[in-house]
Design a protein around this motif. Sequence first.
Motif, PDB file in Angstrom:
ATOM      1  N   GLN A 122      -3.044  14.725  11.640  1.00 25.56           N
ATOM      2  CA  GLN A 122      -3.243  16.052  11.077  1.00 25.56           C
ATOM      3  C   GLN A 122      -4.557  16.677  11.527  1.00 25.56           C
ATOM      4  O   GLN A 122      -4.722  17.892  11.467  1.00 25.56           O
ATOM      5  N   ASP A 123      -5.478  15.835  11.963  1.00 28.61           N
ATOM      6  CA  ASP A 123      -6.784  16.350  12.372  1.00 28.61           C
ATOM      7  C   ASP A 123      -7.318  15.503  13.521  1.00 28.61           C
ATOM      8  O   ASP A 123      -7.195  14.268  13.508  1.00 28.61           O
ATOM      9  N   GLY A 124      -7.889  16.172  14.513  1.00 26.37           N
ATOM     10  CA  GLY A 124      -8.478  15.483  15.648  1.00 26.37           C
ATOM     11  C   GLY A 124      -9.829  16.074  15.981  1.00 26.37           C
ATOM     12  O   GLY A 124     -10.112  17.235  15.686  1.00 26.37           O
ATOM     13  N   ARG A 125     -10.666  15.270  16.601  1.00 20.51           N
ATOM     14  CA  ARG A 125     -12.032  15.698  16.897  1.00 20.51           C
ATOM     15  C   ARG A 125     -12.425  15.205  18.290  1.00 20.51           C
ATOM     16  O   ARG A 125     -12.147  14.060  18.659  1.00 20.51           O
ATOM     17  N   ILE A 126     -13.051  16.088  19.046  1.00 14.39           N
ATOM     18  CA  ILE A 126     -13.590  15.747  20.356  1.00 14.39           C
ATOM     19  C   ILE A 126     -15.076  16.071  20.359  1.00 14.39           C
ATOM     20  O   ILE A 126     -15.467  17.234  20.216  1.00 14.39           O
ATOM     21  N   ASP A 127     -15.898  15.037  20.492  1.00 16.76           N
ATOM     22  CA  ASP A 127     -17.350  15.192  20.547  1.00 16.76           C
ATOM     23  C   ASP A 127     -17.799  15.083  21.997  1.00 16.76           C
ATOM     24  O   ASP A 127     -17.474  14.115  22.685  1.00 16.76           O
ATOM     25  N   ILE A 128     -18.563  16.080  22.450  1.00 18.95           N
ATOM     26  CA  ILE A 128     -19.012  16.116  23.836  1.00 18.95           C
ATOM     27  C   ILE A 128     -20.537  16.095  23.870  1.00 18.95           C
ATOM     28  O   ILE A 128     -21.199  16.941  23.261  1.00 18.95           O
ATOM     29  N   SER A 129     -21.084  15.112  24.564  1.00 18.90           N
ATOM     30  CA  SER A 129     -22.523  15.053  24.787  1.00 18.90           C
ATOM     31  C   SER A 129     -22.782  15.244  26.278  1.00 18.90           C
ATOM     32  O   SER A 129     -21.887  15.657  27.020  1.00 18.90           O
ATOM     33  N   SER A 130     -23.960  14.928  26.734  1.00 20.38           N
ATOM     34  CA  SER A 130     -24.303  15.212  28.127  1.00 20.38           C
ATOM     35  C   SER A 130     -23.638  14.269  29.114  1.00 20.38           C
ATOM     36  O   SER A 130     -23.564  14.567  30.311  1.00 20.38           O
ATOM     37  N   ASP A 131     -23.132  13.119  28.640  1.00 18.46           N
ATOM     38  CA  ASP A 131     -22.544  12.163  29.577  1.00 18.46           C
ATOM     39  C   ASP A 131     -21.273  11.489  29.074  1.00 18.46           C
ATOM     40  O   ASP A 131     -20.750  10.591  29.728  1.00 18.46           O
ATOM     41  N   LYS A 132     -20.752  11.912  27.925  1.00 15.21           N
ATOM     42  CA  LYS A 132     -19.537  11.263  27.438  1.00 15.21           C
ATOM     43  C   LYS A 132     -18.728  12.190  26.533  1.00 15.21           C
ATOM     44  O   LYS A 132     -19.246  13.134  25.935  1.00 15.21           O
ATOM     45  N   ILE A 133     -17.440  11.888  26.457  1.00 21.18           N
ATOM     46  CA  ILE A 133     -16.500  12.586  25.586  1.00 21.18           C
ATOM     47  C   ILE A 133     -15.889  11.550  24.656  1.00 21.18           C
ATOM     48  O   ILE A 133     -15.335  10.547  25.118  1.00 21.18           O
ATOM     49  N   GLN A 134     -15.992  11.766  23.360  1.00 20.61           N
ATOM     50  CA  GLN A 134     -15.424  10.848  22.382  1.00 20.61           C
ATOM     51  C   GLN A 134     -14.290  11.539  21.626  1.00 20.61           C
ATOM     52  O   GLN A 134     -14.442  12.665  21.155  1.00 20.61           O
ATOM     53  N   ILE A 135     -13.161  10.846  21.513  1.00 20.90           N
ATOM     54  CA  ILE A 135     -11.960  11.404  20.902  1.00 20.90           C
ATOM     55  C   ILE A 135     -11.572  10.560  19.700  1.00 20.90           C
ATOM     56  O   ILE A 135     -11.479   9.337  19.793  1.00 20.90           O
ATOM     57  N   SER A 136     -11.352  11.217  18.560  1.00 25.20           N
ATOM     58  CA  SER A 136     -10.967  10.498  17.342  1.00 25.20           C
ATOM     59  C   SER A 136      -9.948  11.334  16.577  1.00 25.20           C
ATOM     60  O   SER A 136      -9.798  12.531  16.809  1.00 25.20           O
ATOM     61  N   SER A 137      -9.235  10.683  15.663  1.00 25.89           N
ATOM     62  CA  SER A 137      -8.230  11.379  14.863  1.00 25.89           C
ATOM     63  C   SER A 137      -8.074  10.676  13.529  1.00 25.89           C
ATOM     64  O   SER A 137      -8.588   9.575  13.319  1.00 25.89           O
ATOM     65  N   ASP A 138      -7.328  11.311  12.633  1.00 22.39           N
ATOM     66  CA  ASP A 138      -7.100  10.740  11.309  1.00 22.39           C
ATOM     67  C   ASP A 138      -5.754  10.012  11.221  1.00 22.39           C
ATOM     68  O   ASP A 138      -5.343   9.607  10.142  1.00 22.39           O
ATOM     69  N   GLY A 139      -5.060   9.853  12.351  1.00 26.45           N
ATOM     70  CA  GLY A 139      -3.769   9.176  12.348  1.00 26.45           C
ATOM     71  C   GLY A 139      -3.601   8.322  13.586  1.00 26.45           C
ATOM     72  O   GLY A 139      -4.554   8.066  14.324  1.00 26.45           O
ATOM     73  N   ILE A 140      -2.378   7.869  13.813  1.00 27.89           N
ATOM     74  CA  ILE A 140      -2.066   7.037  14.971  1.00 27.89           C
ATOM     75  C   ILE A 140      -1.504   7.930  16.071  1.00 27.89           C
ATOM     76  O   ILE A 140      -0.422   8.487  15.931  1.00 27.89           O
ATOM     77  N   ILE A 141      -2.240   8.069  17.147  1.00 26.95           N
ATOM     78  CA  ILE A 141      -1.812   8.926  18.244  1.00 26.95           C
ATOM     79  C   ILE A 141      -1.262   8.074  19.383  1.00 26.95           C
ATOM     80  O   ILE A 141      -1.643   6.916  19.571  1.00 26.95           O
TER      81      ILE A 141
END
Length: 245
Positions: A122-141
């Motif tokens: 139902q919800d997903g998040r993409i965090d972007i810093s200067s050298d990496k992309i992190q992907i997380s969610s509240d369910g099983i993708i």
Amino acid sequence: IEPESSDFSLQEGSPCIDVGTADLDGDGYEDISGYCGVAPDMGAFEYITEDCEESTLSGDLNSDGLINVLDVVVLVDNILTDGEFNPASDMNEDGSLNVQDIVMTIGIIFSDNELARSKPVQDGRIDISSDKIQISSDGIIGGVELHALGDYTITSTALPEGWEFYQNNDIILLVDMAGTGISDDMTLYFDGTIQIGNSLLSDWSGNGISASLNIIPDAYILDSAYPNPFNPVITLKFGLLHILM
């Protein structure tokens, strides 16, 4: 069959037509799909009638009568190369090919209802810093699709077991090819500058959501209060690392 002419295709009226089984391991789920008739044929080749020729099996992209990893590979290549649209690829019949169709095809291969019953996203998040992309969610993708621009190179990945990474100049695909149902946080490390446009996270039920994008600064600067912190009015100067978005 006609062995004299090296033709081992079943002929009309053969007793081998429709007498096989689709459940090869006896677990109650069909391991063979795309057969013509009420059951698979016994033999190397399926006897195809005109009715079957007119129908297209969803997911069978190489038209071999089976849905397996070969079809997934064809679908991934089709998405990355913007190949010709194949109706058999469009698993959710939304008129476009994306990571949702890949996940739904893998779900058919494993025929595992536990995947379909896993926690939806139902919800997903993409965090972007200067050298990496992190992907997380509240369910099983089961898969992630990112549309990216910029002068960048993906240098390494940290993905859950069974996940695979695919990429062209514009699209990044992360797919649970093993059907593990594991979707821990994922990290892509990169050099250069990257701009993430559209994103799509797909769960095993075929639902897709767009993740929120968040800039995570690696450094910041906060100057002293001017003229001093005890004045009724003060000025604060600060600086954040700029990331192309």
